[in-house]
Design a protein around this motif. Sequence first.
Motif, mmCIF file in Angstrom:
data_model
loop_
_atom_site.group_PDB
_atom_site.id
_atom_site.type_symbol
_atom_site.label_atom_id
_atom_site.label_comp_id
_atom_site.label_asym_id
_atom_site.label_seq_id
_atom_site.Cartn_x
_atom_site.Cartn_y
_atom_site.Cartn_z
ATOM 1 N N ASN A 46 0.822 -1.213 0.000
ATOM 2 C CA ASN A 46 0.000 0.000 0.000
ATOM 3 C C ASN A 46 0.857 1.264 0.000
ATOM 4 O O ASN A 46 0.502 2.258 -0.638
ATOM 5 N N ILE A 47 1.980 1.236 0.691
ATOM 6 C CA ILE A 47 2.893 2.383 0.696
ATOM 7 C C ILE A 47 3.485 2.580 -0.694
ATOM 8 O O ILE A 47 3.587 3.705 -1.191
ATOM 9 N N ALA A 48 3.873 1.484 -1.361
ATOM 10 C CA ALA A 48 4.405 1.585 -2.722
ATOM 11 C C ALA A 48 3.348 2.109 -3.686
ATOM 12 O O ALA A 48 3.643 2.946 -4.553
ATOM 13 N N ALA A 49 2.116 1.647 -3.554
ATOM 14 C CA ALA A 49 1.040 2.130 -4.425
ATOM 15 C C ALA A 49 0.775 3.616 -4.199
ATOM 16 O O ALA A 49 0.527 4.368 -5.154
ATOM 17 N N SER A 50 0.856 4.065 -2.965
ATOM 18 C CA SER A 50 0.682 5.491 -2.676
ATOM 19 C C SER A 50 1.827 6.306 -3.264
ATOM 20 O O SER A 50 1.619 7.407 -3.784
ATOM 21 N N GLY A 51 3.040 5.770 -3.187
ATOM 22 C CA GLY A 51 4.185 6.450 -3.792
ATOM 23 C C GLY A 51 4.022 6.578 -5.299
ATOM 24 O O GLY A 51 4.338 7.620 -5.882
ATOM 25 N N VAL A 52 3.523 5.531 -5.949
ATOM 26 C CA VAL A 52 3.264 5.590 -7.390
ATOM 27 C C VAL A 52 2.247 6.681 -7.690
ATOM 28 O O VAL A 52 2.423 7.470 -8.630
ATOM 29 N N ASN A 53 1.191 6.748 -6.913
ATOM 30 C CA ASN A 53 0.167 7.780 -7.127
ATOM 31 C C ASN A 53 0.738 9.183 -6.982
ATOM 32 O O ASN A 53 0.413 10.081 -7.767
ATOM 33 N N LEU A 54 1.594 9.398 -5.987
ATOM 34 C CA LEU A 54 2.179 10.723 -5.794
ATOM 35 C C LEU A 54 3.103 11.107 -6.948
ATOM 36 O O LEU A 54 3.080 12.244 -7.432
ATOM 37 N N ILE A 55 3.904 10.153 -7.412
ATOM 38 C CA ILE A 55 4.842 10.448 -8.504
ATOM 39 C C ILE A 55 4.089 10.657 -9.818
ATOM 40 O O ILE A 55 4.401 11.562 -10.590
ATOM 41 N N VAL A 56 3.085 9.842 -10.082
ATOM 42 C CA VAL A 56 2.302 10.003 -11.305
ATOM 43 C C VAL A 56 1.547 11.332 -11.287
ATOM 44 O O VAL A 56 1.398 11.987 -12.332
ATOM 45 N N ASN A 57 1.094 11.769 -10.132
ATOM 46 C CA ASN A 57 0.452 13.076 -10.032
ATOM 47 C C ASN A 57 1.440 14.189 -10.375
ATOM 48 O O ASN A 57 1.097 15.128 -11.104
ATOM 49 N N LYS A 58 2.678 14.091 -9.864
ATOM 50 C CA LYS A 58 3.694 15.090 -10.209
ATOM 51 C C LYS A 58 3.983 15.063 -11.704
ATOM 52 O O LYS A 58 4.167 16.103 -12.334
ATOM 53 N N LEU A 59 4.020 13.867 -12.280
ATOM 54 C CA LEU A 59 4.268 13.729 -13.714
ATOM 55 C C LEU A 59 3.099 14.293 -14.524
ATOM 56 O O LEU A 59 3.295 14.888 -15.584
ATOM 57 N N GLY A 77 6.340 3.986 7.050
ATOM 58 C CA GLY A 77 7.196 3.332 6.070
ATOM 59 C C GLY A 77 7.784 4.332 5.101
ATOM 60 O O GLY A 77 7.631 5.540 5.241
ATOM 61 N N THR A 78 8.478 3.811 4.097
ATOM 62 C CA THR A 78 9.144 4.641 3.107
ATOM 63 C C THR A 78 8.824 4.129 1.716
ATOM 64 O O THR A 78 8.874 2.927 1.472
ATOM 65 N N ALA A 79 8.511 5.048 0.814
ATOM 66 C CA ALA A 79 8.322 4.719 -0.599
ATOM 67 C C ALA A 79 9.448 5.373 -1.381
ATOM 68 O O ALA A 79 9.695 6.570 -1.253
ATOM 69 N N THR A 80 10.149 4.584 -2.171
ATOM 70 C CA THR A 80 11.237 5.074 -2.995
ATOM 71 C C THR A 80 10.872 4.811 -4.450
ATOM 72 O O THR A 80 10.694 3.658 -4.846
ATOM 73 N N GLY A 81 10.764 5.869 -5.222
ATOM 74 C CA GLY A 81 10.395 5.744 -6.630
ATOM 75 C C GLY A 81 11.498 6.251 -7.523
ATOM 76 O O GLY A 81 12.083 7.300 -7.266
ATOM 77 N N VAL A 82 11.795 5.505 -8.577
ATOM 78 C CA VAL A 82 12.817 5.892 -9.547
ATOM 79 C C VAL A 82 12.119 6.117 -10.883
ATOM 80 O O VAL A 82 11.505 5.207 -11.441
ATOM 81 N N LEU A 83 12.225 7.342 -11.397
ATOM 82 C CA LEU A 83 11.613 7.712 -12.666
ATOM 83 C C LEU A 83 12.715 7.835 -13.710
ATOM 84 O O LEU A 83 13.657 8.605 -13.530
ATOM 85 N N THR A 84 12.606 7.056 -14.782
ATOM 86 C CA THR A 84 13.600 7.093 -15.854
ATOM 87 C C THR A 84 12.883 7.231 -17.195
ATOM 88 O O THR A 84 11.771 6.751 -17.371
#
Length: 101
Positions: A46-59, A77-84
């Motif tokens: 759930n933390i990873a899914a929330s991190g994806v939502n936050l990054i996709v919103n920024k994108l 917890g911590t969500a780490t997202g790498v955008l390439t």
Amino acid sequence: MGGRASLFLVLGFSLIFMVAGNYFNNMATGTTDNMIKYYQSTKAHNIAASGVNLIVNKLFLDATIPDQTFNFNFDGGTATGVLTTTDTYQNIKRLLCTGTF
């Protein structure tokens, strides 16, 4: 039934109930461990899914975001997202997000 036979009968039943009690105790402990592992893995997902939502919103708000790493701390917890960027001509980006709890 004599005294010796009833003694063996009591000892036999006591041994059977001790083994069964030990089995049920181990099963209850294992059930708790399984629940804790399931909770932790679900929380990390759930933390990873929330991190994806936050990054996709920024994108979504700014499609020209350069390649970078995002770190979010929330909900214990911590969500780490790498955008390439995988294709600059079509502006295709790849996002890998990992949640830890």
